[in-house]
Design a protein around this motif. Sequence first.
Motif, PDB file in Angstrom:
ATOM      1  N   GLN A 174      39.284  33.743  40.546  1.00 10.08           N
ATOM      2  CA  GLN A 174      40.182  34.986  40.452  1.00 10.08           C
ATOM      3  C   GLN A 174      39.904  36.374  39.896  1.00 10.08           C
ATOM      4  O   GLN A 174      39.994  37.401  40.253  1.00 10.08           O
ATOM      5  N   LYS A 175      39.439  35.442  38.882  1.00  7.96           N
ATOM      6  CA  LYS A 175      38.145  36.828  38.494  1.00  7.96           C
ATOM      7  C   LYS A 175      37.194  37.554  38.994  1.00  7.96           C
ATOM      8  O   LYS A 175      37.035  38.782  38.354  1.00  7.96           O
ATOM      9  N   ARG A 177      37.012  37.888  42.020  1.00  5.17           N
ATOM     10  CA  ARG A 177      38.126  38.903  42.615  1.00  5.17           C
ATOM     11  C   ARG A 177      38.229  40.507  41.701  1.00  5.17           C
ATOM     12  O   ARG A 177      38.400  41.237  42.888  1.00  5.17           O
ATOM     13  N   ASP A 178      38.359  40.208  40.865  1.00  9.60           N
ATOM     14  CA  ASP A 178      39.949  40.550  39.771  1.00  9.60           C
ATOM     15  C   ASP A 178      38.034  42.599  39.817  1.00  9.60           C
ATOM     16  O   ASP A 178      38.580  43.121  39.822  1.00  9.60           O
ATOM     17  N   ASP A 179      36.835  41.165  39.789  1.00  6.03           N
ATOM     18  CA  ASP A 179      35.606  42.434  38.945  1.00  6.03           C
ATOM     19  C   ASP A 179      35.363  43.367  40.862  1.00  6.03           C
ATOM     20  O   ASP A 179      35.007  44.363  40.624  1.00  6.03           O
ATOM     21  N   TYR A 182      37.602  46.286  40.910  1.00  3.37           N
ATOM     22  CA  TYR A 182      37.200  46.797  39.935  1.00  3.37           C
ATOM     23  C   TYR A 182      36.281  48.493  40.290  1.00  3.37           C
ATOM     24  O   TYR A 182      35.894  49.370  39.850  1.00  3.37           O
ATOM     25  N   SER A 220      43.007  45.903  43.269  1.00  6.29           N
ATOM     26  CA  SER A 220      44.174  45.905  41.679  1.00  6.29           C
ATOM     27  C   SER A 220      43.746  46.944  41.042  1.00  6.29           C
ATOM     28  O   SER A 220      42.751  47.705  40.863  1.00  6.29           O
ATOM     29  N   CYS A 222      43.952  46.831  37.977  1.00  7.25           N
ATOM     30  CA  CYS A 222      43.589  46.470  36.553  1.00  7.25           C
ATOM     31  C   CYS A 222      43.552  47.130  35.611  1.00  7.25           C
ATOM     32  O   CYS A 222      42.959  46.909  34.252  1.00  7.25           O
ATOM     33  N   ILE A 225      45.905  43.021  33.042  1.00  2.69           N
ATOM     34  CA  ILE A 225      45.610  40.992  33.668  1.00  2.69           C
ATOM     35  C   ILE A 225      45.698  40.009  32.326  1.00  2.69           C
ATOM     36  O   ILE A 225      44.781  40.136  31.653  1.00  2.69           O
TER      37      ILE A 225
END
Length: 281
Positions: A174-175, A177-179, A182, A220, A222, A225
């Motif tokens: 998940q981290k 995918r958040d990257d 961004y 997202s 971002c 979180i």
Amino acid sequence: MYPSSALGEFLRSRRARVSPEDVGLKPGVRHRRVAGLRREELAPLAGVSVGYYTRLEQGQSPNVSDEVLDSVARVLRLDDDEVAHMHRLARVARARESVRPEQLRPGIKMMVDSMRDVPAVAVGRCGDFLAWNRLAHALLAPHWDFDGDVKPNFIRIDFLETEFSRELFPDWEQKARDDIAYLEGSLSRFPGDEGLNALVEELLALSPEFRAMWTEHPVSNCASISRVYRHAEVGEMNLTAELLRTPDDEGQGVTVFQAEAGSESEKRLRRLAETVTAPAE
């Protein structure tokens, strides 16, 4: 350069998530060649011709109206972040001028340096740590030289230093995918940024995980979180990262990491702060 086909790639990825039944259509043939809605199913629901929607996915409709995009978003059931991202992608083909290299404003660095009780970093549009305090260094990248000329990039760390990042983040996927979300957000705003495009090409070449996730086009904002950080010295902490955007600085922001008051995570973060050695006078 960020491809003008980015809008089409994004629409195809979201079209694959929606089934005919989701929008009130019969499934039709038993075996479908493509996942999700076909173009000819989506177009009439969005109020456009199949030919127009096809050109939209092919990057041949640079002047598409916001009304059409909103109609497509409604059919694809996009959330607010995805709608905003789609509108930015639609503007990529219209404005692809190069952008100047980002420079950290001295006042932002002073603000980060002044924060002693919480980890704080000034983050650039590429994910570079433009400035960080000692506690952020201890939390996020203690294996890097705090005073080094080269500051870390959190996206490179997560995808290219996976032994470290998978230990720090129990929810590594998940981290990651958040990257990418961004990066997607930065690229949709600054498609002409050479550093951004070079970073994407580097990660596509070096990281199989990045290549696989990049095709998913996660989105997202971002902004806030919460996740678990598994620190080698003080153990697991549940921290919330709040990204405070600085709109006048072309995509930069300050991220502050906080724990819930009175929680075990706050105690452990305080314990980590106690291990930080103040810089010599």
